[in-house]
Design a protein around this motif. Sequence first.
Motif, PDB file in Angstrom:
ATOM      1  N   LYS A 115       0.843  -1.194   0.000  1.00  0.00           N
ATOM      2  CA  LYS A 115       0.000   0.000   0.000  1.00  0.00           C
ATOM      3  C   LYS A 115       0.878   1.243   0.000  1.00  0.00           C
ATOM      4  N   THR A 116       0.514   2.232  -0.816  1.00  0.00           N
ATOM      5  CA  THR A 116       1.275   3.477  -0.855  1.00  0.00           C
ATOM      6  C   THR A 116       0.411   4.618  -0.311  1.00  0.00           C
ATOM      7  N   SER A 117       0.991   5.816  -0.294  1.00  0.00           N
ATOM      8  CA  SER A 117       0.251   6.991   0.197  1.00  0.00           C
ATOM      9  C   SER A 117      -0.471   7.710  -0.938  1.00  0.00           C
ATOM     10  N   TRP A 118      -0.410   7.157  -2.157  1.00  0.00           N
ATOM     11  CA  TRP A 118      -1.095   7.789  -3.291  1.00  0.00           C
ATOM     12  C   TRP A 118      -2.588   7.487  -3.248  1.00  0.00           C
ATOM     13  N   VAL A 119      -3.383   8.546  -3.343  1.00  0.00           N
ATOM     14  CA  VAL A 119      -4.837   8.424  -3.305  1.00  0.00           C
ATOM     15  C   VAL A 119      -5.421   9.051  -4.570  1.00  0.00           C
ATOM     16  N   MET A 120      -6.491   8.463  -5.076  1.00  0.00           N
ATOM     17  CA  MET A 120      -7.207   9.042  -6.206  1.00  0.00           C
ATOM     18  C   MET A 120      -8.681   9.199  -5.843  1.00  0.00           C
ATOM     19  N   HIS A 121      -9.222  10.371  -6.141  1.00  0.00           N
ATOM     20  CA  HIS A 121     -10.664  10.564  -6.096  1.00  0.00           C
ATOM     21  C   HIS A 121     -11.152  10.620  -7.540  1.00  0.00           C
ATOM     22  N   GLN A 122     -12.000   9.671  -7.888  1.00  0.00           N
ATOM     23  CA  GLN A 122     -12.505   9.598  -9.262  1.00  0.00           C
ATOM     24  C   GLN A 122     -13.945  10.125  -9.293  1.00  0.00           C
ATOM     25  N   TYR A 123     -14.156  11.137 -10.119  1.00  0.00           N
ATOM     26  CA  TYR A 123     -15.480  11.759 -10.239  1.00  0.00           C
ATOM     27  C   TYR A 123     -16.124  11.324 -11.548  1.00  0.00           C
ATOM     28  N   SER A 124     -17.372  10.889 -11.465  1.00  0.00           N
ATOM     29  CA  SER A 124     -18.087  10.419 -12.649  1.00  0.00           C
ATOM     30  C   SER A 124     -19.478  11.016 -12.707  1.00  0.00           C
ATOM     31  N   LEU A 125     -19.961  11.234 -13.928  1.00  0.00           N
ATOM     32  CA  LEU A 125     -21.376  11.541 -14.104  1.00  0.00           C
ATOM     33  C   LEU A 125     -22.147  10.234 -13.962  1.00  0.00           C
ATOM     34  N   VAL A 126     -23.400  10.343 -13.625  1.00  0.00           N
ATOM     35  CA  VAL A 126     -24.222   9.132 -13.567  1.00  0.00           C
ATOM     36  C   VAL A 126     -25.415   9.308 -14.493  1.00  0.00           C
ATOM     37  N   THR A 127     -25.742   8.257 -15.215  1.00  0.00           N
ATOM     38  CA  THR A 127     -26.926   8.304 -16.078  1.00  0.00           C
ATOM     39  C   THR A 127     -28.153   7.879 -15.285  1.00  0.00           C
ATOM     40  N   SER A 128     -27.930   7.028 -14.298  1.00  0.00           N
ATOM     41  CA  SER A 128     -29.013   6.713 -13.379  1.00  0.00           C
ATOM     42  C   SER A 128     -28.376   6.278 -12.068  1.00  0.00           C
ATOM     43  N   PHE A 129     -29.057   6.566 -10.993  1.00  0.00           N
ATOM     44  CA  PHE A 129     -28.489   6.237  -9.697  1.00  0.00           C
ATOM     45  C   PHE A 129     -29.583   5.759  -8.759  1.00  0.00           C
ATOM     46  N   SER A 130     -29.331   4.637  -8.127  1.00  0.00           N
ATOM     47  CA  SER A 130     -30.226   4.183  -7.064  1.00  0.00           C
ATOM     48  C   SER A 130     -29.349   3.550  -6.001  1.00  0.00           C
ATOM     49  N   THR A 131     -29.952   3.185  -4.914  1.00  0.00           N
ATOM     50  CA  THR A 131     -29.157   2.549  -3.862  1.00  0.00           C
ATOM     51  C   THR A 131     -28.697   1.169  -4.314  1.00  0.00           C
ATOM     52  N   GLN A 132     -29.333   0.659  -5.374  1.00  0.00           N
ATOM     53  CA  GLN A 132     -29.000  -0.687  -5.834  1.00  0.00           C
ATOM     54  C   GLN A 132     -27.947  -0.692  -6.941  1.00  0.00           C
ATOM     55  N   LYS A 133     -27.968   0.336  -7.798  1.00  0.00           N
ATOM     56  CA  LYS A 133     -27.116   0.260  -8.973  1.00  0.00           C
ATOM     57  C   LYS A 133     -26.698   1.654  -9.465  1.00  0.00           C
ATOM     58  N   ILE A 134     -25.466   1.745  -9.909  1.00  0.00           N
ATOM     59  CA  ILE A 134     -24.974   2.968 -10.527  1.00  0.00           C
ATOM     60  C   ILE A 134     -24.653   2.643 -11.984  1.00  0.00           C
ATOM     61  N   THR A 135     -25.237   3.408 -12.884  1.00  0.00           N
ATOM     62  CA  THR A 135     -25.007   3.163 -14.299  1.00  0.00           C
ATOM     63  C   THR A 135     -24.105   4.241 -14.873  1.00  0.00           C
ATOM     64  N   MET A 136     -22.928   3.838 -15.344  1.00  0.00           N
ATOM     65  CA  MET A 136     -22.010   4.778 -15.978  1.00  0.00           C
ATOM     66  C   MET A 136     -21.431   4.140 -17.220  1.00  0.00           C
ATOM     67  N   PRO A 137     -21.502   4.807 -18.347  1.00  0.00           N
ATOM     68  CA  PRO A 137     -21.055   4.186 -19.595  1.00  0.00           C
ATOM     69  C   PRO A 137     -19.545   3.969 -19.648  1.00  0.00           C
ATOM     70  N   GLU A 138     -19.157   2.841 -20.178  1.00  0.00           N
ATOM     71  CA  GLU A 138     -17.750   2.522 -20.411  1.00  0.00           C
ATOM     72  C   GLU A 138     -17.173   3.512 -21.416  1.00  0.00           C
ATOM     73  N   GLY A 139     -15.912   3.914 -21.195  1.00  0.00           N
ATOM     74  CA  GLY A 139     -15.255   4.803 -22.143  1.00  0.00           C
ATOM     75  C   GLY A 139     -15.645   6.256 -22.000  1.00  0.00           C
TER      76      GLY A 139
END
Lengths: 178, 178
Positions: A115-139
């Motif tokens: 484990k290193t000290s490098w951290v990434m925060h990845q921000y994505s748009l969502v096309t749909s969001f629920s507590t069950q599933k997050i849909t984000m297009p590949e690419g």
Amino acid sequence: MEIQRNKDVKIPVGFRFYPTDEELIIHYLKRKVYSLQLPATVIPELDVFQTNPSDLPGDSSEKRYFFSKRTMNLNKCSSGYWKSIGKYKKIVAPGNNQTIGVKKSLIFYKGNCTKTSWVMHQYSLVTSFSTQKITMPEGEWVVCCVFRKKVKRPAMTLAKNISKIASPSCSSGITEIS
Amino acid sequence: MEIQRNKDVKIPVGFRFYPTDEELIIHYLKRKVYSLQLPATVIPELDVFQTNPSDLPGDSSEKRYFFSKRTMNLNKCSSGYWKSIGKYKKIVAPGNNQTIGVKKSLIFYKGNCTKTSWVMHQYSLVTSFSTQKITMPEGEWVVCCVFRKKVKRPAMTLAKNISKIASPSCSSGITEIS
């Protein structure tokens, strides 16, 4: 007295790119995805997942932001891999409860599973969001914020937090997408 | 997509005034003291020591910077006082060991001698500096950075740090000048 931060505007000395999650999603990522003009040319395009964090351009003492394409199961570079940890954090539009994006944290592990000290925060748009599933297009474009977690001695609280987010067993280099 | 941060330049959304100590001294305070043009009109003039921190203008969730005149023994406002804690921190010019200014921390105490979470970092130019004495003219401009210290639960390390800088007995509201 001015620093050339981007092509279209000179930013006076002392100002830095420290966007809120909402600003990043609404004014930069969403406009990038829809090919609209950005407020400033301050986030370069780079395949972050295929680049060793220590080789990323920019000032490593500050948070660095990159536009990168979402990839499935391709988080390994020559020196190690990014491991997703924790859950997606909803980012909601100011003033209402509409989810406009999600934020995911990752930790960089060296090839030998260290484990290193490098951290990434990845921000994505969502096309749909629920507590069950997050849909984000590949690419699709995402924003990756890469920084080095500061660990002070003694830093019991910080150490606790790091151990929390880095707790998953080092058995896989595959990022969980949902 | 732009926010009017000052009179002479529009700062794109996502950028904030987060200067380093050196930038603050060299590009803002020193130029203010010598009546030179500033990089940006982003630091208002205000008698911070005579104003309750909760009444200061600006976004209280962020660090707020003000040009204020150095005062001797006049750190009390209607609701309490600023108490100097710790020692002066030297700020040296990049690339050499020349002291260009000093940074001092203060904590705001309510009138009833109750320590608060309000913290001030006061930046001053120095006319001469040695380990024995710091010479700063009365009535000269200083930069005061005011913010609220975040205390998380549990936050053992942070609590330790706060207790360290707030350790002086609550016997005086007078700021040590040297």
